[in-house]
Design a protein around this motif. Structure first.
Motif, PDB file in Angstrom:
ATOM      1  N   TRP A  39       0.813  -1.222   0.000  1.00 31.48           N
ATOM      2  CA  TRP A  39       0.000   0.000   0.000  1.00 31.48           C
ATOM      3  C   TRP A  39       0.843   1.268   0.000  1.00 31.48           C
ATOM      4  CZ3 TRP A  39       0.140   3.592   4.003  1.00 31.48           C
ATOM      5  CH2 TRP A  39       0.724   3.179   5.207  1.00 31.48           C
ATOM      6  N   ASP A  40       2.061   1.169   0.578  1.00 30.27           N
ATOM      7  CA  ASP A  40       2.888   2.383   0.675  1.00 30.27           C
ATOM      8  C   ASP A  40       3.973   2.413  -0.402  1.00 30.27           C
ATOM      9  OD1 ASP A  40       4.245   0.261   1.727  1.00 30.27           O
ATOM     10  OD2 ASP A  40       4.862   1.273   3.579  1.00 30.27           O
ATOM     11  N   ASP A  41       3.777   1.655  -1.490  1.00 32.58           N
ATOM     12  CA  ASP A  41       4.756   1.654  -2.572  1.00 32.58           C
ATOM     13  C   ASP A  41       4.776   3.021  -3.257  1.00 32.58           C
ATOM     14  OD1 ASP A  41       6.598   0.745  -4.465  1.00 32.58           O
ATOM     15  OD2 ASP A  41       4.990   0.297  -5.885  1.00 32.58           O
ATOM     16  N   PRO A  42       5.925   3.722  -3.202  1.00 35.49           N
ATOM     17  CA  PRO A  42       5.964   5.089  -3.752  1.00 35.49           C
ATOM     18  C   PRO A  42       5.886   5.119  -5.279  1.00 35.49           C
ATOM     19  CG  PRO A  42       8.155   4.430  -2.995  1.00 35.49           C
ATOM     20  CD  PRO A  42       7.213   3.316  -2.627  1.00 35.49           C
ATOM     21  N   ASP A  43       6.164   3.983  -5.941  1.00 32.24           N
ATOM     22  CA  ASP A  43       6.210   3.982  -7.409  1.00 32.24           C
ATOM     23  C   ASP A  43       4.879   3.596  -8.050  1.00 32.24           C
ATOM     24  OD1 ASP A  43       8.902   4.659  -7.294  1.00 32.24           O
ATOM     25  OD2 ASP A  43       9.487   2.552  -7.072  1.00 32.24           O
ATOM     26  N   THR A  44       3.863   3.379  -7.247  1.00 27.56           N
ATOM     27  CA  THR A  44       2.574   2.969  -7.804  1.00 27.56           C
ATOM     28  C   THR A  44       1.586   4.125  -7.755  1.00 27.56           C
ATOM     29  OG1 THR A  44       2.924   0.684  -7.122  1.00 27.56           O
ATOM     30  CG2 THR A  44       0.653   1.338  -7.554  1.00 27.56           C
ATOM     31  N   ASP A  45       0.919   4.351  -8.885  1.00 26.86           N
ATOM     32  CA  ASP A  45      -0.135   5.365  -8.933  1.00 26.86           C
ATOM     33  C   ASP A  45      -1.474   4.679  -8.657  1.00 26.86           C
ATOM     34  OD1 ASP A  45      -1.911   7.376  -9.354  1.00 26.86           O
ATOM     35  OD2 ASP A  45      -1.472   7.627 -11.502  1.00 26.86           O
ATOM     36  N   PHE A  46      -1.890   4.732  -7.406  1.00 29.32           N
ATOM     37  CA  PHE A  46      -3.113   4.026  -7.019  1.00 29.32           C
ATOM     38  C   PHE A  46      -4.363   4.699  -7.602  1.00 29.32           C
ATOM     39  CE2 PHE A  46      -0.045   2.492  -3.936  1.00 29.32           C
ATOM     40  CZ  PHE A  46      -0.377   1.159  -3.812  1.00 29.32           C
ATOM     41  N   THR A  47      -4.232   5.971  -7.975  1.00 29.12           N
ATOM     42  CA  THR A  47      -5.414   6.649  -8.525  1.00 29.12           C
ATOM     43  C   THR A  47      -5.706   6.177  -9.949  1.00 29.12           C
ATOM     44  OG1 THR A  47      -4.184   8.522  -9.439  1.00 29.12           O
ATOM     45  CG2 THR A  47      -4.889   8.712  -7.148  1.00 29.12           C
ATOM     46  N   ALA A  48      -4.733   5.516 -10.572  1.00 31.35           N
ATOM     47  CA  ALA A  48      -4.926   5.085 -11.965  1.00 31.35           C
ATOM     48  C   ALA A  48      -5.644   3.738 -12.057  1.00 31.35           C
ATOM     49  CB  ALA A  48      -3.564   4.997 -12.665  1.00 31.35           C
ATOM     50  N   ALA A  49      -5.753   3.022 -10.938  1.00 33.92           N
ATOM     51  CA  ALA A  49      -6.393   1.701 -10.977  1.00 33.92           C
ATOM     52  C   ALA A  49      -7.908   1.859 -10.981  1.00 33.92           C
ATOM     53  CB  ALA A  49      -5.950   0.876  -9.773  1.00 33.92           C
ATOM     54  N   ASP A  50      -8.586   0.894 -11.592  1.00 36.82           N
ATOM     55  CA  ASP A  50     -10.053   0.906 -11.566  1.00 36.82           C
ATOM     56  C   ASP A  50     -10.572   0.584 -10.169  1.00 36.82           C
ATOM     57  OD1 ASP A  50     -10.631   1.352 -14.435  1.00 36.82           O
ATOM     58  OD2 ASP A  50      -9.482  -0.502 -14.640  1.00 36.82           O
ATOM     59  N   LEU A  51      -9.819  -0.254  -9.459  1.00 35.09           N
ATOM     60  CA  LEU A  51     -10.231  -0.661  -8.117  1.00 35.09           C
ATOM     61  C   LEU A  51      -8.964  -1.000  -7.324  1.00 35.09           C
ATOM     62  CD1 LEU A  51     -13.230  -1.109  -7.142  1.00 35.09           C
ATOM     63  CD2 LEU A  51     -12.789  -3.558  -7.398  1.00 35.09           C
ATOM     64  N   VAL A  52      -8.920  -0.593  -6.061  1.00 36.86           N
ATOM     65  CA  VAL A  52      -7.811  -0.973  -5.176  1.00 36.86           C
ATOM     66  C   VAL A  52      -8.433  -1.717  -3.991  1.00 36.86           C
ATOM     67  CG1 VAL A  52      -5.915  -0.164  -3.720  1.00 36.86           C
ATOM     68  CG2 VAL A  52      -6.436   1.031  -5.866  1.00 36.86           C
ATOM     69  N   VAL A  53      -8.074  -2.986  -3.861  1.00 41.00           N
ATOM     70  CA  VAL A  53      -8.688  -3.822  -2.834  1.00 41.00           C
ATOM     71  C   VAL A  53      -7.758  -3.911  -1.627  1.00 41.00           C
ATOM     72  CG1 VAL A  53      -9.724  -6.067  -2.335  1.00 41.00           C
ATOM     73  CG2 VAL A  53      -9.784  -5.168  -4.676  1.00 41.00           C
ATOM     74  N   LEU A  54      -8.227  -3.412  -0.492  1.00 40.56           N
ATOM     75  CA  LEU A  54      -7.452  -3.531   0.749  1.00 40.56           C
ATOM     76  C   LEU A  54      -7.393  -4.999   1.138  1.00 40.56           C
ATOM     77  CD1 LEU A  54      -8.844  -0.653   2.992  1.00 40.56           C
ATOM     78  CD2 LEU A  54      -6.568  -0.838   1.983  1.00 40.56           C
TER      79      LEU A  54
END
Ligand SMILES: Nc1ncnc2c1ncn2[C@@H]1O[C@H](COP(=O)(O)OP(=O)(O)O)[C@@H](O)[C@H]1O
Ligand SMILES: [Mg+2]
Length: 293
Positions: A39-54
């Protein structure tokens, strides 16, 4: 275009503890590209995913505010950020008790407050925590040790949760009932965690757990349904919008079910101890969540 889903783990268990690691493949079978990422990966753009599952974000306890800020920044988060904010602090048990849910009697003990010690055995645990970390059991003749544990929790800026120890846990453990998209899916039992010899696993994130598939009696299934309805009501969401929920029940002294935890943030869902249909059901619930967006 193929939907893109991120499954959020943590840096030391980026693809979970194995239990729902196969979820990525189950989603690929349904035409969904899913990838595990801390979850804290600085190189991932989480806003670009269609869904982010905790899923396996199990290291947030010591930095909950940072975690919740990250949750707020992810538009496609399931379960969504307000749910995580409410559910990552066991004070939600007091909210549910006020809604009439039969909850293990729970007193929140803030720093400097003098608790009302239960007459028999009791448990002290942090209000923000998971994996049994910081949970300890005391007898009525161990108040000095209990005060020491309370002070240690307060030193870490924790509010403490004080509960009478539910002795039925020693005999039958607790039962976790898993709901996917608001529908009951499967259940598993977990042995007692505060008896002698419980130890943290190698990652240090959770204690070794004895899990087994369970077929909960009607009273437990009904109690879990009621607890989930109450939580959805409190949160102002339709319960089918909750991608996953795990309702952990124990039996009180009179045998009636009591809520120990209602996990809406990052519960382990026990797929290794479920029927083979459980993982495909979860993948289908993810598809339903994608279709809603
Ligand atoms: N009041 C209680 N009575 C009996 N056992 C308890 C009680 N509270 C906690 N435990 C034991 O400690 C474990 C961890 O506590 P729990 O409330 O589930 O917190 P978490 O799983 O978030 O660390 C439970 O699985 C259970 O075995
Ligand atoms: Mg638990």
């Amino acid at each position: 275009m193929m939907a893109r889903v991120l499954l959020a783990g943590c840096a030391c268990l980026p693809t979970s503890d194995g239990d729902d690691t196969p979820l990525a493949d189950a989603l690929a079978e349904l035409g969904v590209a899913a990838e595990w990422v801390p979850w804290d990966d600085p190189d991932t753009d989480f806003t670009a995913a269609d869904l982010v599952v905790l899923r396996a974000t199990w290291d947030y306890a010591a930095r909950r505010e940072e975690f919740l800020k990250w949750c707020d920044s992810v538009p496609g988060l399931v379960n969504p950020a307000p749910v995580a904010r409410w559910n990552t602090d066991k004070s939600y048990l007091v909210d549910l008790a006020a809604q009439g849910v039969p909850v293990v009697p729970t007193e929140l003990v803030a720093p400097d407050a003098e608790p009302t010690w239960p007459a028999g055995e009791f448990v002290l645990k942090p209000s923000v925590g998971a994996g049994s970390r910081g949970a300890a059991r005391f007898g009525p003749d161990q108040l000095d040790a209990a005060r020491g544990h309370l002070a240690a929790l307060h030193d870490r800026n924790q509010v403490a949760v004080l509960q009478p120890y539910q002795a039925a846990v020693d005999r039958e453990g607790e039962t976790a009932l898993v709901f996917l998209g608001g529908h009951f899916s499967h259940a598993f039992s977990k042995g007692p965690m505060l008896s002698d010899g419980s130890e943290l696993d190698a990652s240090g994130l959770f204690a070794g757990e004895k899990l087994a598939q369970a077929r909960p009696a009607a009273a437990l299934r009904r109690a879990a349904e009621d607890a989930l309805d109450a939580a959805a009501d409190f949160l102002g969401v339709d319960r089918t919008e909750l991608l996953y929920a795990r309702v952990d029940l124990v039996r009180g002294a009179d045998g009636a079910p009591l809520l120990l935890e209602l996990e809406l943030t990052e519960p382990s869902l026990g797929f290794r101890h479920a029927d083979p249909g459980a993982l495909p059901r979860f993948a289908s619930a993810v598809r339903a969540a994608l279709a809603r967006r």
